[in-house]
Write a protein that holds these residues in place. Structure first.
Motif, PDB file in Angstrom:
ATOM      1  N   ILE A 118      -8.490   1.018  12.922  1.00 52.73           N
ATOM      2  CA  ILE A 118      -8.026   1.851  12.417  1.00 52.73           C
ATOM      3  C   ILE A 118      -7.316   3.211  12.256  1.00 52.73           C
ATOM      4  N   VAL A 119      -6.959   3.605  12.961  1.00 50.66           N
ATOM      5  CA  VAL A 119      -6.403   5.514  13.464  1.00 50.66           C
ATOM      6  C   VAL A 119      -4.955   5.884  13.259  1.00 50.66           C
ATOM      7  N   VAL A 120      -5.288   6.919  12.723  1.00 52.52           N
ATOM      8  CA  VAL A 120      -3.992   7.705  13.030  1.00 52.52           C
ATOM      9  C   VAL A 120      -4.017   9.463  13.339  1.00 52.52           C
ATOM     10  N   ALA A 121      -3.836   9.721  14.471  1.00 54.21           N
ATOM     11  CA  ALA A 121      -3.661  11.075  15.297  1.00 54.21           C
ATOM     12  C   ALA A 121      -3.755  11.591  13.880  1.00 54.21           C
ATOM     13  N   LYS A 122      -4.770  13.308  14.047  1.00 49.04           N
ATOM     14  CA  LYS A 122      -4.901  14.344  13.124  1.00 49.04           C
ATOM     15  C   LYS A 122      -3.185  14.702  12.767  1.00 49.04           C
ATOM     16  N   ALA A 123      -2.668  15.677  13.411  1.00 50.01           N
ATOM     17  CA  ALA A 123      -1.288  15.871  13.054  1.00 50.01           C
ATOM     18  C   ALA A 123      -0.607  14.724  13.027  1.00 50.01           C
ATOM     19  N   HIS A 124      -0.484  13.356  12.479  1.00 46.83           N
ATOM     20  CA  HIS A 124      -0.388  13.062  11.998  1.00 46.83           C
ATOM     21  C   HIS A 124      -0.473  12.601  10.305  1.00 46.83           C
ATOM     22  N   ARG A 125      -2.055  12.761   9.960  1.00 48.44           N
ATOM     23  CA  ARG A 125      -2.579  12.482   8.952  1.00 48.44           C
ATOM     24  C   ARG A 125      -1.980  12.964   7.942  1.00 48.44           C
ATOM     25  N   GLY A 126      -2.173  11.669   6.968  1.00 47.52           N
ATOM     26  CA  GLY A 126      -0.767  12.414   4.477  1.00 47.52           C
ATOM     27  C   GLY A 126       0.443  11.750   5.546  1.00 47.52           C
ATOM     28  N   THR A 127       0.929  11.550   6.259  1.00 48.34           N
ATOM     29  CA  THR A 127       2.724  11.900   7.070  1.00 48.34           C
ATOM     30  C   THR A 127       2.755  10.375   6.872  1.00 48.34           C
ATOM     31  N   GLY A 128       1.992   9.145   6.136  1.00 49.79           N
ATOM     32  CA  GLY A 128       2.640   7.665   5.706  1.00 49.79           C
ATOM     33  C   GLY A 128       2.622   6.961   7.552  1.00 49.79           C
ATOM     34  N   VAL A 129       2.007   7.621   8.317  1.00 49.81           N
ATOM     35  CA  VAL A 129       1.854   7.076   9.622  1.00 49.81           C
ATOM     36  C   VAL A 129       0.759   5.726   9.424  1.00 49.81           C
ATOM     37  N   GLY A 130      -0.318   6.038   8.652  1.00 47.35           N
ATOM     38  CA  GLY A 130      -1.618   4.983   7.920  1.00 47.35           C
ATOM     39  C   GLY A 130      -0.987   3.573   6.950  1.00 47.35           C
ATOM     40  N   ARG A 131      -0.006   4.052   6.509  1.00 48.41           N
ATOM     41  CA  ARG A 131       1.120   3.025   5.255  1.00 48.41           C
ATOM     42  C   ARG A 131       1.945   2.312   5.731  1.00 48.41           C
ATOM     43  N   ALA A 132       2.973   3.377   7.195  1.00 43.25           N
ATOM     44  CA  ALA A 132       3.688   2.130   7.780  1.00 43.25           C
ATOM     45  C   ALA A 132       2.525   1.059   8.533  1.00 43.25           C
ATOM     46  N   LEU A 133       1.424   1.462   9.283  1.00 41.55           N
ATOM     47  CA  LEU A 133       0.180   0.607  10.184  1.00 41.55           C
ATOM     48  C   LEU A 133       0.398  -0.602   9.002  1.00 41.55           C
ATOM     49  N   PHE A 134      -0.607  -0.004   7.755  1.00 42.76           N
ATOM     50  CA  PHE A 134      -0.717  -1.224   6.954  1.00 42.76           C
ATOM     51  C   PHE A 134       0.828  -2.068   6.191  1.00 42.76           C
ATOM     52  N   ASP A 135       2.083  -1.500   6.293  1.00 36.44           N
ATOM     53  CA  ASP A 135       2.844  -2.785   5.938  1.00 36.44           C
ATOM     54  C   ASP A 135       3.560  -3.643   7.905  1.00 36.44           C
ATOM     55  N   ALA A 136       3.324  -3.294   8.364  1.00 37.84           N
ATOM     56  CA  ALA A 136       2.974  -3.779   9.661  1.00 37.84           C
ATOM     57  C   ALA A 136       1.799  -4.998   9.300  1.00 37.84           C
ATOM     58  N   ILE A 137       1.109  -4.642   9.558  1.00 41.67           N
ATOM     59  CA  ILE A 137      -0.327  -5.168   9.261  1.00 41.67           C
ATOM     60  C   ILE A 137      -0.137  -6.831   7.979  1.00 41.67           C
ATOM     61  N   HIS A 138       0.233  -6.250   6.976  1.00 44.62           N
ATOM     62  CA  HIS A 138       1.040  -6.854   6.152  1.00 44.62           C
ATOM     63  C   HIS A 138       1.872  -8.017   6.588  1.00 44.62           C
ATOM     64  N   GLN A 139       2.721  -7.424   6.824  1.00 42.17           N
ATOM     65  CA  GLN A 139       3.904  -8.593   6.970  1.00 42.17           C
ATOM     66  C   GLN A 139       3.847  -9.184   8.249  1.00 42.17           C
ATOM     67  N   THR A 140       2.426  -8.509   9.496  1.00 43.32           N
ATOM     68  CA  THR A 140       2.153  -9.898   9.845  1.00 43.32           C
ATOM     69  C   THR A 140       1.234 -10.484   9.483  1.00 43.32           C
ATOM     70  N   ALA A 141       0.395 -10.361   8.255  1.00 41.82           N
ATOM     71  CA  ALA A 141      -0.482 -11.674   7.931  1.00 41.82           C
ATOM     72  C   ALA A 141       0.553 -12.412   7.396  1.00 41.82           C
ATOM     73  N   GLU A 142       1.724 -12.074   6.527  1.00 41.79           N
ATOM     74  CA  GLU A 142       2.184 -12.739   5.567  1.00 41.79           C
ATOM     75  C   GLU A 142       3.532 -13.674   6.183  1.00 41.79           C
ATOM     76  N   ASP A 143       3.568 -13.228   8.216  1.00 40.36           N
ATOM     77  CA  ASP A 143       4.450 -14.853   8.477  1.00 40.36           C
ATOM     78  C   ASP A 143       3.116 -15.627   9.848  1.00 40.36           C
ATOM     79  N   ILE A 144       2.129 -15.552   9.109  1.00 40.59           N
ATOM     80  CA  ILE A 144       0.702 -16.626   9.376  1.00 40.59           C
ATOM     81  C   ILE A 144       0.319 -17.330   8.310  1.00 40.59           C
ATOM     82  N   GLY A 145       1.052 -16.680   7.531  1.00 45.30           N
ATOM     83  CA  GLY A 145       0.039 -17.235   6.416  1.00 45.30           C
ATOM     84  C   GLY A 145      -1.128 -16.685   5.804  1.00 45.30           C
ATOM     85  N   ALA A 146      -1.921 -15.917   6.096  1.00 47.94           N
ATOM     86  CA  ALA A 146      -2.767 -15.406   6.547  1.00 47.94           C
ATOM     87  C   ALA A 146      -3.509 -15.154   4.726  1.00 47.94           C
TER      88      ALA A 146
END
Length: 170
Positions: free
Chosen positions: A100-128
């Motif tokens: 998992i990586v966020v471009a330096k210019a976008h660190r601290g802006t919530g991009v990482g949290r947005a990626l985690f939201d999508a990861i967690h939704q994917t995990a929920e969708d497959i019953g992980a």
């Protein structure tokens, strides 16, 4: 998984499931993994040409692999490479965040949290039953983010200590 999240201050992040056959997605995956590799947290060295050439075809040939790309406008701002496998103790799928990586210019802006939201939704969708990741001890910003999202040390029995992540290079 596709979604759009608006972050403070007015940063809109769009998360897309990468299509390894799309040239722009393949280029973005390699570009973001190079950002990660060249960061001290990724070893501080660029990817070898052979790795750059094999990366996306290798992911595409791996049935357990999937990737999420984060965009701010039309600029790639983040990447998560995921491996879906099975937890024998959980009796259900699990997702490992391999990169998992966020471009330096976008660190601290919530991009990482947005990626985690999508990861967690994917995990929920497959019953992980869980999502796993590895983090370097010295990566305080990442550790703070992960802890704020509920991640912590892997411990089965406190008397036996924390699980360690080992490797053998071949």
């Amino acid at each position: 998984m596709t979604g759009t999240t608006t972050l403070k201050p007015a940063t809109t992040v769009t998360i897309v499931q990468a299509d390894y056959a799309k040239a722009d997605h393949a280029k973005a995956i390699v570009a973001m993994l190079r950002v990660y590799a060249m960061d001290p947290m990724g070893g501080g060295e660029d990817l070898l040409d052979q790795v750059k050439a094999n990366l996306v075809p290798g992911l595409a040939a791996t049935p357990a692999a999937s990737s999420l790309l984060a965009y701010v406008g039309d600029q790639v701002a983040g990447l998560a490479n995921l491996m879906t496998t099975f937890s024998s103790f959980g009796g259900a799928p699990l997702i490992n965040i391999h990169d998992i990586v966020v471009a330096k210019a976008h660190r601290g802006t919530g991009v990482g949290r947005a990626l985690f939201d999508a990861i967690h939704q994917t995990a929920e969708d497959i019953g992980a039953c869980k999502v796993t990741l590895e983090v370097l001890e010295g990566n305080a910003p990442a550790r703070a983010l992960y802890a704020s999202l509920g991640y912590g040390d892997y411990v089965l029995d406190p008397e036996m200590g924390k699980a360690l992540f080992w490797q053998k290079r071949l």
